[in-house]
Design a protein around this motif. Structure first.
Motif, PDB file in Angstrom:
ATOM      1  N   ILE A  26     -27.934 -35.572  86.774  1.00 24.20           N
ATOM      2  CA  ILE A  26     -27.866 -36.990  86.440  1.00 24.20           C
ATOM      3  C   ILE A  26     -26.884 -37.162  85.289  1.00 24.20           C
ATOM      4  N   GLY A  27     -25.793 -37.851  85.553  1.00 24.96           N
ATOM      5  CA  GLY A  27     -24.795 -38.121  84.524  1.00 24.96           C
ATOM      6  C   GLY A  27     -24.921 -39.550  84.032  1.00 24.96           C
ATOM      7  N   ARG A  28     -24.021 -39.928  83.125  1.00 29.61           N
ATOM      8  CA  ARG A  28     -24.056 -41.299  82.596  1.00 29.61           C
ATOM      9  C   ARG A  28     -23.750 -42.325  83.683  1.00 29.61           C
ATOM     10  N   GLU A  29     -22.747 -42.021  84.492  1.00 33.88           N
ATOM     11  CA  GLU A  29     -22.305 -42.983  85.502  1.00 33.88           C
ATOM     12  C   GLU A  29     -22.532 -42.523  86.940  1.00 33.88           C
ATOM     13  N   ASN A  30     -22.869 -41.254  87.132  1.00 36.23           N
ATOM     14  CA  ASN A  30     -22.990 -40.785  88.507  1.00 36.23           C
ATOM     15  C   ASN A  30     -24.163 -39.830  88.687  1.00 36.23           C
ATOM     16  N   LEU A  31     -24.399 -39.504  89.928  1.00 38.77           N
ATOM     17  CA  LEU A  31     -25.476 -38.596  90.321  1.00 38.77           C
ATOM     18  C   LEU A  31     -24.880 -37.576  91.285  1.00 38.77           C
ATOM     19  N   THR A  32     -25.247 -36.317  91.102  1.00 44.48           N
ATOM     20  CA  THR A  32     -24.733 -35.250  91.944  1.00 44.48           C
ATOM     21  C   THR A  32     -25.903 -34.466  92.525  1.00 44.48           C
ATOM     22  N   ALA A  33     -25.848 -34.177  93.822  1.00 41.42           N
ATOM     23  CA  ALA A  33     -26.880 -33.380  94.498  1.00 41.42           C
ATOM     24  C   ALA A  33     -26.237 -32.100  95.009  1.00 41.42           C
ATOM     25  N   TRP A  34     -26.873 -30.967  94.688  1.00 43.45           N
ATOM     26  CA  TRP A  34     -26.356 -29.650  95.066  1.00 43.45           C
ATOM     27  C   TRP A  34     -27.297 -28.984  96.056  1.00 43.45           C
ATOM     28  N   GLY A  35     -26.744 -28.200  96.984  1.00 44.12           N
ATOM     29  CA  GLY A  35     -27.516 -27.447  97.954  1.00 44.12           C
ATOM     30  C   GLY A  35     -27.851 -26.054  97.454  1.00 44.12           C
ATOM     31  N   ARG A  36     -28.555 -25.297  98.269  1.00 42.66           N
ATOM     32  CA  ARG A  36     -29.009 -23.946  97.897  1.00 42.66           C
ATOM     33  C   ARG A  36     -27.862 -22.996  97.577  1.00 42.66           C
ATOM     34  N   ALA A  37     -26.793 -23.072  98.289  1.00 42.12           N
ATOM     35  CA  ALA A  37     -25.680 -22.149  98.101  1.00 42.12           C
ATOM     36  C   ALA A  37     -24.691 -22.651  97.050  1.00 42.12           C
ATOM     37  N   GLY A  38     -25.074 -23.661  96.290  1.00 40.83           N
ATOM     38  CA  GLY A  38     -24.170 -24.225  95.291  1.00 40.83           C
ATOM     39  C   GLY A  38     -23.142 -25.169  95.870  1.00 40.83           C
ATOM     40  N   ILE A  39     -23.400 -25.637  97.072  1.00 43.73           N
ATOM     41  CA  ILE A  39     -22.480 -26.555  97.745  1.00 43.73           C
ATOM     42  C   ILE A  39     -22.800 -27.982  97.333  1.00 43.73           C
ATOM     43  N   LEU A  40     -21.762 -28.741  97.007  1.00 48.29           N
ATOM     44  CA  LEU A  40     -21.929 -30.142  96.648  1.00 48.29           C
ATOM     45  C   LEU A  40     -22.293 -30.939  97.893  1.00 48.29           C
ATOM     46  N   LEU A  41     -23.464 -31.591  97.878  1.00 49.31           N
ATOM     47  CA  LEU A  41     -23.923 -32.353  99.036  1.00 49.31           C
ATOM     48  C   LEU A  41     -23.628 -33.837  98.913  1.00 49.31           C
ATOM     49  N   ALA A  42     -23.813 -34.387  97.729  1.00 48.56           N
ATOM     50  CA  ALA A  42     -23.578 -35.819  97.521  1.00 48.56           C
ATOM     51  C   ALA A  42     -23.201 -36.047  96.071  1.00 48.56           C
ATOM     52  N   GLN A  43     -22.261 -36.960  95.854  1.00 47.44           N
ATOM     53  CA  GLN A  43     -21.848 -37.291  94.501  1.00 47.44           C
ATOM     54  C   GLN A  43     -21.320 -38.711  94.492  1.00 47.44           C
ATOM     55  N   GLY A  44     -21.632 -39.432  93.438  1.00 47.22           N
ATOM     56  CA  GLY A  44     -21.108 -40.775  93.282  1.00 47.22           C
ATOM     57  C   GLY A  44     -21.962 -41.593  92.335  1.00 47.22           C
ATOM     58  N   ARG A  45     -21.526 -42.815  92.125  1.00 45.28           N
ATOM     59  CA  ARG A  45     -22.313 -43.713  91.277  1.00 45.28           C
ATOM     60  C   ARG A  45     -23.339 -44.423  92.150  1.00 45.28           C
ATOM     61  N   ILE A  46     -24.443 -44.789  91.549  1.00 49.37           N
ATOM     62  CA  ILE A  46     -25.514 -45.460  92.275  1.00 49.37           C
ATOM     63  C   ILE A  46     -25.086 -46.902  92.540  1.00 49.37           C
ATOM     64  N   ALA A  47     -24.990 -47.262  93.809  1.00 45.69           N
ATOM     65  CA  ALA A  47     -24.551 -48.591  94.196  1.00 45.69           C
ATOM     66  C   ALA A  47     -25.700 -49.445  94.729  1.00 45.69           C
ATOM     67  N   GLY A  48     -26.822 -48.838  95.050  1.00 47.39           N
ATOM     68  CA  GLY A  48     -27.959 -49.569  95.567  1.00 47.39           C
ATOM     69  C   GLY A  48     -29.167 -48.665  95.639  1.00 47.39           C
ATOM     70  N   CYS A  49     -30.323 -49.298  95.783  1.00 41.48           N
ATOM     71  CA  CYS A  49     -31.540 -48.488  95.871  1.00 41.48           C
ATOM     72  C   CYS A  49     -32.647 -49.271  96.562  1.00 41.48           C
ATOM     73  N   ALA A  50     -33.603 -48.521  97.049  1.00 36.30           N
ATOM     74  CA  ALA A  50     -34.853 -49.068  97.561  1.00 36.30           C
ATOM     75  C   ALA A  50     -35.942 -48.172  96.994  1.00 36.30           C
ATOM     76  N   HIS A  51     -36.973 -48.784  96.431  1.00 36.45           N
ATOM     77  CA  HIS A  51     -38.017 -48.027  95.748  1.00 36.45           C
ATOM     78  C   HIS A  51     -39.349 -48.422  96.360  1.00 36.45           C
ATOM     79  N   TRP A  52     -39.984 -47.471  97.041  1.00 38.48           N
ATOM     80  CA  TRP A  52     -41.266 -47.728  97.667  1.00 38.48           C
ATOM     81  C   TRP A  52     -42.379 -47.153  96.817  1.00 38.48           C
ATOM     82  N   GLY A  53     -42.864 -47.952  95.905  1.00 34.18           N
ATOM     83  CA  GLY A  53     -43.972 -47.541  95.044  1.00 34.18           C
ATOM     84  C   GLY A  53     -43.660 -46.268  94.299  1.00 34.18           C
ATOM     85  N   ASP A  54     -44.617 -45.415  94.212  1.00 30.32           N
ATOM     86  CA  ASP A  54     -44.428 -44.143  93.537  1.00 30.32           C
ATOM     87  C   ASP A  54     -44.272 -43.010  94.540  1.00 30.32           C
ATOM     88  N   ARG A  55     -43.735 -43.324  95.709  1.00 30.84           N
ATOM     89  CA  ARG A  55     -43.655 -42.329  96.768  1.00 30.84           C
ATOM     90  C   ARG A  55     -42.239 -41.940  97.168  1.00 30.84           C
TER      91      ARG A  55
END
Length: 96
Positions: A26-55
């Protein structure tokens, strides 16, 4: 034939499991998701969200060069403090 189908399904399940994110950065402006082998899976700034309770938290990430990526974050996959921080950041960034 049954054994071949079972082997194919097991291989697909293993491939799917390896493609799941195991680390979030979690960075100041972006979020990065890494896989098991150290492969970058997703990166970018948060542009939208949906939040379903605490689940479940669904984040829309927008990389710098366009396009969109969706990242699903179930609450039981991260510590509660991290889930709350992601939810708050996502709501703030999506509203901005």
């Amino acid at each position: 034939m049954t054994l071949a189908v079972f082997a194919l399904l097991a291989l697909c399940a293993l491939r799917h499991d390896r493609a799941q994110p195991v680390a979030l950065q979690i960075g100041r402006e972006n979020l990065t998701a890494w896989g098991r082998a150290g492969i970058l899976l997703a990166q970018g700034r948060i542009a939208g969200c949906a939040h379903w309770g605490d689940r479940l938290l669904v984040l829309i990430l927008k990389p710098g060069e366009g396009g969109r990526q969706t990242l699903l974050v179930p609450a039981d996959t991260v510590p509660p403090a991290v889930f709350r921080e992601l939810a708050v950041r996502a709501r703030r960034r999506a509203g901005a």
